[in-house]
Design a protein around this motif. Structure first.
Motif: not given
Length: 224
Positions: A111-134
């Protein structure tokens, strides 16, 4: 790989050959695109046949997108999700039957540390990795009674070709690097080898009491 037989799956023949050369004779390769469930099913069947079964899988395919959500097109959104989330789903769905046959198994999703941090301009990636963790946590809960474990690894910024492309495309490489390290204690890039060693731990017997966990490997980043 600690004596393991390894089947490599990728959509790039060149990438497969390069990885196979690094691993050596204990590896085999299967050309497939994780976005295609039929291709993944065939690849898993081929790998199981050539190795005499499968008792572990690591999902590491991924893609990045630096774009605000407002500016992200539907096709761009779907492309990120199809690789970062649908891809691991297809692989896990295909491989679970083989793990059941083995009577044991491990699933490791990168997944990614981005799964836990709302990063502007990185929304699609953050969302995909947060979903992968779950998704990994749900798999762990569903498979816990079958001696099959599922964990995710959440790296920080690892120096990969994808990161190099991002740095190369930046107007100010030094500033972009500093942004990466802004909330990271070690102030350096992680290495592929460091993530591989964690994946090896999670696929081996030393982590036998571990399932449903999301392991941060981020140099002390403040994500939570």
């Amino acid at each position: 790989m600690e004596g393991a037989q390894v089947a490599l799956l990728d959509r790039s023949a060149e990438g497969l050959d390069r990885a196979a050369q690094q691993i050596g004779s204990q590896s085999s390769t299967v050309l497939a695109d994780v976005r295609d469930p039929s291709a993944v099913e065939a690849a898993v069947a081929s790998a199981a046949k050539s190795m005499g079964g499968i008792d572990g899988v690591v999902n590491a395919a991924g893609i990045s997108l630096w774009r605000s959500l407002e500016e992200t097109s539907h096709d761009e959104w779907r492309n990120v999700m199809s690789i970062n989330l649908d891809g691991p789903f297809h692989v896990c769905k295909a491989v679970i039957a083989e793990l059941k046959k083995a009577g044991r198994g491990t699933i490791v999703n990168i997944a990614s540390g981005a799964a836990f941090r709302q990063t502007p301009n990185f929304g699609a990636y953050c969302t995909s990795k947060a979903a992968l963790v779950m998704m990994t946590k749900v798999l762990a809960a569903e498979l816990v009674g079958l001696n099959i474990r599922a964990n995710s690894i959440c790296p920080g910024v690892i120096y990969t070709p994808m990161v190099e492309r991002t740095l190369s495309g930046s107007t100010d490489r030094k500033q972009r690097t500093a942004q990466y390290f802004e909330r990271q204690g070690m102030k350096r890039f992680g290495t592929v080898e460091e993530i591989a060693k964690l994946a090896l731990f999670l696929t081996g017997p030393d982590s036998s009491f571990t399932t449903g966990s999301a392991y941060s490997a981020d140099g002390g980043s403040v994500y939570h």
